[in-house]
Scaffold this active site. Structure first.
Site, PDB file in Angstrom:
ATOM      1  N   ASP A  42       3.187  -6.057  -8.814  1.00  0.00           N
ATOM      2  CA  ASP A  42       4.494  -6.099  -7.928  1.00  0.00           C
ATOM      3  C   ASP A  42       5.797  -5.830  -8.492  1.00  0.00           C
ATOM      4  OD1 ASP A  42       4.969  -7.041  -4.946  1.00  0.00           O
ATOM      5  OD2 ASP A  42       6.414  -8.023  -6.212  1.00  0.00           O
TER       6      ASP A  42
HETATM    7  C1  LIG Z   1      12.440   0.822  -8.047  1.00  0.00           C
HETATM    8  C2  LIG Z   1      11.463   1.826  -7.798  1.00  0.00           C
HETATM    9  C3  LIG Z   1      10.447   1.042  -6.998  1.00  0.00           C
HETATM   10  N1  LIG Z   1       9.367   2.008  -6.641  1.00  0.00           N
HETATM   11  C4  LIG Z   1       8.030   1.522  -5.821  1.00  0.00           C
HETATM   12  C5  LIG Z   1       6.937   1.067  -6.714  1.00  0.00           C
HETATM   13  C6  LIG Z   1       6.118   0.214  -5.605  1.00  0.00           C
HETATM   14  O1  LIG Z   1       5.166   0.991  -5.012  1.00  0.00           O
HETATM   15  C7  LIG Z   1       7.067  -0.185  -4.323  1.00  0.00           C
HETATM   16  C8  LIG Z   1       7.501  -1.664  -4.535  1.00  0.00           C
HETATM   17  O2  LIG Z   1       6.360  -2.559  -3.800  1.00  0.00           O
HETATM   18  P1  LIG Z   1       5.324  -3.226  -4.183  1.00  0.00           P
HETATM   19  O3  LIG Z   1       5.216  -4.437  -3.337  1.00  0.00           O
HETATM   20  O4  LIG Z   1       5.397  -3.603  -5.761  1.00  0.00           O
HETATM   21  O5  LIG Z   1       3.772  -2.257  -4.140  1.00  0.00           O
HETATM   22  P2  LIG Z   1       3.452  -1.487  -2.941  1.00  0.00           P
HETATM   23  O6  LIG Z   1       3.658  -2.082  -1.662  1.00  0.00           O
HETATM   24  O7  LIG Z   1       3.976  -0.218  -3.102  1.00  0.00           O
HETATM   25  O8  LIG Z   1       1.990  -1.567  -3.293  1.00  0.00           O
HETATM   26  P3  LIG Z   1       0.816  -2.837  -3.607  1.00  0.00           P
HETATM   27  O9  LIG Z   1       1.408  -3.987  -3.085  1.00  0.00           O
HETATM   28  O10 LIG Z   1      -0.396  -2.215  -2.724  1.00  0.00           O
HETATM   29  O11 LIG Z   1       0.596  -2.871  -5.165  1.00  0.00           O
HETATM   30  O12 LIG Z   1       8.421   0.306  -4.936  1.00  0.00           O
HETATM   31  C9  LIG Z   1       9.404   3.408  -6.994  1.00  0.00           C
HETATM   32  O13 LIG Z   1       8.337   4.029  -6.622  1.00  0.00           O
HETATM   33  N2  LIG Z   1      10.384   3.780  -7.735  1.00  0.00           N
HETATM   34  C10 LIG Z   1      11.471   3.052  -8.026  1.00  0.00           C
HETATM   35  O14 LIG Z   1      12.320   3.639  -8.713  1.00  0.00           O
END
Ligand SMILES: Cc1cn([C@H]2C[C@H](O)[C@@H](COP(=O)(O)OP(=O)(O)OP(=O)(O)O)O2)c(=O)[nH]c1=O
Length: 206
Positions: A77
């Site tokens: 997360d």
């Molecule tokens: C800060 C940042 C976040 N992110 C993304 C990563 C995560 O996919 C998202 C945060 O949401 P999460 O809730 O961590 O993950 P998700 O909903 O995409 O997937 P799941 O819960 O099924 O594991 O933000 C980037 O891709 N690049 C970035 O620079």
């Protein structure tokens, strides 16, 4: 995909994030993808951000690990934290603008909580990694144009460092892959210790 590691035992990634899938596949790992559909509860009052990120990773991971007790399950997360406040994914374009306006010109933390779980083998490793990120003081016009690409909408803090959002970031202190959604060296270290993966080439081949 060919990479420096190979998978020795069944592995599941409990995440819908295509970025997390790409980070692991890029290392040569073979795994199934089985995202948890559980909702993410809000932080408890006074809950530290690292504790919250780790708790969310554990909730998602344990949901899937219970259904796959003979597999190693990875979950994560990612949250963005600015002055102690947790920024998750934006609800809409206005919310994204609000978040990015707060982040622009300032430092923030990106925290990824992650778990490596195996029910049958009683492996339950949950950790959190923090990366400091600094953004340029982008103008409102730049932020609006970025939000119009829709890239921010599924990302914590409303930006993707690995995408067009790269223009916003002028300094990173700590793990880059942690910002993208999975701290790759830390995850691989645990998988190597648990003998779930190994270097793809054996010493006698070198
Ligand atoms: C800060 C940042 C976040 N992110 C993304 C990563 C995560 O996919 C998202 C945060 O949401 P999460 O809730 O961590 O993950 P998700 O909903 O995409 O997937 P799941 O819960 O099924 O594991 O933000 C980037 O891709 N690049 C970035 O620079």
């Amino acid at each position: 995909m060919q990479g420096p590691f190979r998978t020795l035992r069944p592995l599941t990634l409990a995440s819908a994030s295509p970025r997390r899938q790409a980070l692991l596949a890029g290392q040569g790992l073979c795994f199934e993808v089985s995202p948890s559909r559980l909702g993410e509860p809000a932080p408890e009052p006074a809950e530290a951000p690292e504790i919250y990120a780790r708790r969310m990773a554990r909730i998602k991971g344990e949901d899937i690990a219970a259904k796959r007790p003979d597999q190693t399950v990875i979950s994560a997360d990612t949250i963005v934290v600015r002055e102690g406040r947790i920024l998750g994914k934006p609800r809409n374009a206005a919310h994204a603008l609000h978040m990015l306006s707060e982040l622009a010109g300032n430092w923030h933390d990106v925290i990824t909580g992650f778990c490596v779980l195996h029910v049958r083998e009683k492996i339950s490793q949950c950790h959190a990694v923090t990366t400091r990120v600094h953004m340029i003081p982008a103008s409102a016009a730049m932020l609006r144009a970025y939000i119009a690409t829709e890239e921010p909408m599924d990302k914590a803090g409303a930006y993707g460092i690995q995408g067009a959002g790269a223009f916003l970031v002028d300094e990173v202190r700590g793990s880059y892959t942690n910002v993208v959604g999975l701290p790759v060296p830390e995850i691989l270290r645990i998988l190597l210790t648990c003998a779930v993966i190994a270097p793809a080439v054996s010493p006698e081949d070198v």
